[in-house]
Design a protein around this motif. Structure first.
Motif, mmCIF file in Angstrom:
data_model
loop_
_atom_site.group_PDB
_atom_site.id
_atom_site.type_symbol
_atom_site.label_atom_id
_atom_site.label_comp_id
_atom_site.label_asym_id
_atom_site.label_seq_id
_atom_site.Cartn_x
_atom_site.Cartn_y
_atom_site.Cartn_z
ATOM 1 N N SER A 50 0.824 -1.210 0.000
ATOM 2 C CA SER A 50 0.000 0.000 0.000
ATOM 3 C C SER A 50 0.859 1.262 0.000
ATOM 4 C CB SER A 50 -0.922 -0.024 1.215
ATOM 5 O OG SER A 50 -1.658 1.152 1.305
ATOM 6 N N ILE A 51 1.878 1.278 0.825
ATOM 7 C CA ILE A 51 2.765 2.445 0.881
ATOM 8 C C ILE A 51 3.454 2.659 -0.461
ATOM 9 C CG2 ILE A 51 4.927 3.315 1.877
ATOM 10 C CD1 ILE A 51 4.036 2.148 4.547
ATOM 11 N N GLY A 52 3.976 1.590 -1.036
ATOM 12 C CA GLY A 52 4.649 1.696 -2.332
ATOM 13 C C GLY A 52 3.719 2.140 -3.446
ATOM 14 N N PHE A 90 0.434 20.410 1.714
ATOM 15 C CA PHE A 90 -0.928 19.879 1.723
ATOM 16 C C PHE A 90 -0.940 18.378 1.436
ATOM 17 C CE2 PHE A 90 -5.321 19.440 0.042
ATOM 18 C CZ PHE A 90 -5.976 19.844 1.196
ATOM 19 N N THR A 91 -0.056 17.920 0.557
ATOM 20 C CA THR A 91 0.045 16.487 0.275
ATOM 21 C C THR A 91 0.487 15.724 1.513
ATOM 22 O OG1 THR A 91 0.602 16.956 -2.026
ATOM 23 C CG2 THR A 91 1.120 14.764 -1.217
ATOM 24 N N THR A 92 1.435 16.265 2.253
ATOM 25 C CA THR A 92 1.884 15.646 3.496
ATOM 26 C C THR A 92 0.752 15.610 4.515
ATOM 27 O OG1 THR A 92 4.115 16.463 3.075
ATOM 28 C CG2 THR A 92 3.634 15.723 5.311
ATOM 29 N N LEU A 93 -0.005 16.662 4.593
ATOM 30 C CA LEU A 93 -1.143 16.717 5.511
ATOM 31 C C LEU A 93 -2.196 15.664 5.151
ATOM 32 C CD1 LEU A 93 -2.337 18.311 7.907
ATOM 33 C CD2 LEU A 93 -3.457 19.765 6.219
ATOM 34 N N ILE A 94 -2.506 15.536 3.879
ATOM 35 C CA ILE A 94 -3.472 14.522 3.436
ATOM 36 C C ILE A 94 -2.954 13.124 3.760
ATOM 37 C CG2 ILE A 94 -4.525 13.460 1.391
ATOM 38 C CD1 ILE A 94 -4.712 16.268 0.197
ATOM 39 N N GLY A 95 -1.682 12.881 3.511
ATOM 40 C CA GLY A 95 -1.101 11.581 3.822
ATOM 41 C C GLY A 95 -1.134 11.260 5.302
ATOM 42 N N GLY A 96 -0.816 12.218 6.131
ATOM 43 C CA GLY A 96 -0.862 12.018 7.576
ATOM 44 C C GLY A 96 -2.270 11.754 8.075
ATOM 45 N N TRP A 97 -3.231 12.488 7.536
ATOM 46 C CA TRP A 97 -4.628 12.264 7.917
ATOM 47 C C TRP A 97 -5.092 10.873 7.505
ATOM 48 C CZ3 TRP A 97 -7.085 17.511 6.147
ATOM 49 C CH2 TRP A 97 -6.823 18.492 7.107
ATOM 50 N N THR A 98 -4.690 10.446 6.306
ATOM 51 C CA THR A 98 -5.089 9.121 5.825
ATOM 52 C C THR A 98 -4.496 8.025 6.704
ATOM 53 O OG1 THR A 98 -5.190 9.985 3.565
ATOM 54 C CG2 THR A 98 -5.135 7.602 3.812
ATOM 55 N N LEU A 99 -3.223 8.155 7.058
ATOM 56 C CA LEU A 99 -2.594 7.171 7.946
ATOM 57 C C LEU A 99 -3.294 7.130 9.299
ATOM 58 C CD1 LEU A 99 1.154 7.926 7.228
ATOM 59 C CD2 LEU A 99 -0.027 5.811 6.717
ATOM 60 N N VAL A 152 -10.397 -9.458 7.393
ATOM 61 C CA VAL A 152 -10.498 -8.708 6.133
ATOM 62 C C VAL A 152 -10.829 -7.231 6.376
ATOM 63 C CG1 VAL A 152 -11.730 -8.534 3.945
ATOM 64 C CG2 VAL A 152 -11.019 -10.777 4.788
ATOM 65 N N PRO A 153 -11.823 -6.903 7.207
ATOM 66 C CA PRO A 153 -12.046 -5.470 7.477
ATOM 67 C C PRO A 153 -10.846 -4.804 8.154
ATOM 68 C CG PRO A 153 -13.947 -6.740 8.174
ATOM 69 C CD PRO A 153 -12.875 -7.721 7.818
ATOM 70 N N PHE A 154 -10.187 -5.540 9.025
ATOM 71 C CA PHE A 154 -9.000 -4.987 9.679
ATOM 72 C C PHE A 154 -7.906 -4.699 8.661
ATOM 73 C CE2 PHE A 154 -4.871 -5.649 11.769
ATOM 74 C CZ PHE A 154 -4.912 -4.579 12.654
ATOM 75 N N MET A 155 -7.693 -5.638 7.742
ATOM 76 C CA MET A 155 -6.678 -5.422 6.693
ATOM 77 C C MET A 155 -7.051 -4.231 5.816
ATOM 78 S SD MET A 155 -4.222 -7.695 6.686
ATOM 79 C CE MET A 155 -3.791 -9.393 6.782
ATOM 80 N N ALA A 156 -8.331 -4.065 5.555
ATOM 81 C CA ALA A 156 -8.765 -2.954 4.703
ATOM 82 C C ALA A 156 -8.494 -1.602 5.355
ATOM 83 C CB ALA A 156 -10.250 -3.092 4.365
ATOM 84 N N THR A 157 -8.675 -1.527 6.675
ATOM 85 C CA THR A 157 -8.481 -0.238 7.323
ATOM 86 C C THR A 157 -7.032 -0.029 7.759
ATOM 87 O OG1 THR A 157 -9.181 -1.186 9.433
ATOM 88 C CG2 THR A 157 -10.846 -0.042 8.125
ATOM 89 N N TYR A 158 -6.425 -1.024 8.359
ATOM 90 C CA TYR A 158 -5.068 -0.826 8.886
ATOM 91 C C TYR A 158 -4.028 -0.896 7.773
ATOM 92 C CZ TYR A 158 -0.961 -0.960 11.795
ATOM 93 O OH TYR A 158 0.243 -0.655 12.359
ATOM 94 N N ALA A 159 -4.051 -1.969 7.007
ATOM 95 C CA ALA A 159 -2.990 -2.170 6.018
ATOM 96 C C ALA A 159 -3.206 -1.351 4.754
ATOM 97 C CB ALA A 159 -2.875 -3.652 5.680
ATOM 98 N N ALA A 160 -4.404 -1.351 4.223
ATOM 99 C CA ALA A 160 -4.631 -0.668 2.939
ATOM 100 C C ALA A 160 -4.661 0.849 3.096
ATOM 101 C CB ALA A 160 -5.929 -1.157 2.309
ATOM 102 N N LEU A 161 -5.249 1.342 4.177
ATOM 103 C CA LEU A 161 -5.278 2.793 4.372
ATOM 104 C C LEU A 161 -3.959 3.316 4.912
ATOM 105 C CD1 LEU A 161 -8.780 3.774 5.764
ATOM 106 C CD2 LEU A 161 -7.727 4.477 3.643
ATOM 107 N N PHE A 162 -3.140 2.451 5.451
ATOM 108 C CA PHE A 162 -1.861 2.892 5.985
ATOM 109 C C PHE A 162 -0.992 3.287 4.826
ATOM 110 C CE2 PHE A 162 0.566 3.021 9.877
ATOM 111 C CZ PHE A 162 1.832 3.208 9.408
#
Length: 119
Positions: free
Chosen positions: A65-67, A84-93, A109-119
């Protein structure tokens, strides 16, 4: 303006604080090896069929996800700027970690979607 005044200016303090918060947020990615036993134990306690192998997959998904989203951040930076891009990234993490507190109760699966994919 003297050197001492420049060091104590609001811009310097904001920059150092921002750098600290960014490194603190991104550093949680490397703590996954320490967090895995607790996440797995909690999910087992909640009755989900998980093991250490399945929860350790979150680290690989987070790296993917990070890559993947770094290139999107580069494109976004050209349009809205670096701050602003850094701010959006920090908020998303932060949103991903916050939502994972609720999604962990629902399963892997929901945990992976929120923790891993949104990270």
């Amino acid at each position: 303006m003297s050197e001492k005044t420049e060091l104590l200016s609001g811009r310097f303090v904001r920059a150092v604080t921002g750098c600290f918060l960014i490194h603190l947020t991104l550093g949680t990615f490397y703590c996954w090896g320490n967090i895995t036993p607790y996440v797995t134990s909690y999910m087992l306690w909640k009755g989900h069929d998980v093991n250490y192998r399945s929860t350790s997959f979150a680290f690989a998904l987070t790296a993917l996800s990070i890559g993947s989203f770094m290139s999107l951040g580069g494109v976004l930076q050209t349009y809205v700027g670096q701050s602003f891009t850094t701010l959006i990234g920090g908020w998303t993490l932060s949103l991903g970690v916050f939502l994972s507190a609720f999604s962990i109760k629902e399963g892997l699966v929901p945990f992976m979607a929120t923790y891993a994919a949104l990270f």
